[in-house]
Write an enzyme that holds these catalytic residues in place. Sequence first.
Site: not given
Length: 332
Positions: A168, A181, A249
Amino acid sequence: MARFGATILDAEGLRLTADEKAFFRAANPYGFILFARNIDSPDQVRTLCTEMRDCVGRDAPITIDQEGGRVQRLRGPVWTEWLPPLDFVAKAGPRAKEAMYLRFRLIAAELHDLGIDCNCAPMVDIASADTHDFLRNRCYGTDADSVAMLGRAASEGMLAGGVIPVLKHIPGHGRATLDSHYDLPHVTASAADLHAQDFAPFKALNDLPMGMTAHLVYEALDSAPATLSPKVMKLIREDIGFDNLIMTDDISMKALSGSLTQIAQSALVAGCDVVLHCNGSLADRHEVAEAAGEMSFAAQTRALRALNVRIAPDDIDIPAAQAQLEALLNKA
């Protein structure tokens, strides 16, 4: 064999509820992911992992974010507390490759003991002075070659311990100056710079069994976030050469906008194989599972290939490995 659900899903607590069990039996997710709220004691985690696998009637992969540092779901005093990766690499200095292997071989031992057989690492995003704080000290370095080398060492440590590594955030999150986020980062670097730097560690590690996408926009490539961009996914497959399983994700992150149905379906249409959804209600999980449906035949092939890298851990003397790592980190 019935195709897996094109999802990786989480649970609310330390044990599955009756409603969760019924849902997982119906949805048949490819795998599961654990968070701190799912972790109490070793026996409890083992029981939860068994419950999850019993729901789908197979040895489904169970993953976790155990990078070390700020992002580790297993914490002390029961499990090892690790330095943030960037600090760990700096402390190891010229011995960083060997130290990183041992770090992740020991992490794999702790995971495997609990029934967890997948880890969302290595993270081979390249750090810079502008990298957002949510990511910077999780990186392994500031240049592509050393980051790729350390990512390889970390992966080999996990594989030797019977744990599937997840590369990742493909194709590179290091230039992000916002936390995905909460916001959607935009990267303005040229395609040439991205290929020469950001994408290079992912190309060097394109044989790893699983990868996780980045929720950010590369303006030189497309106006859509990478996770939802057919152009970027094609680049990942063809230019970076990553032809193994790609999971998103977490699609509940605020970088992505739209309904869960829209996001899940857009990610799969773009070329992702499996949708990761975390931290939502049971109703949210139902929505994602319904939207994602079953894996495509190509995704199923990649999913089975990823499972085939799970091997019995090699023999390791844990105290000796810990002592060896301690010596590497504290060598003058």
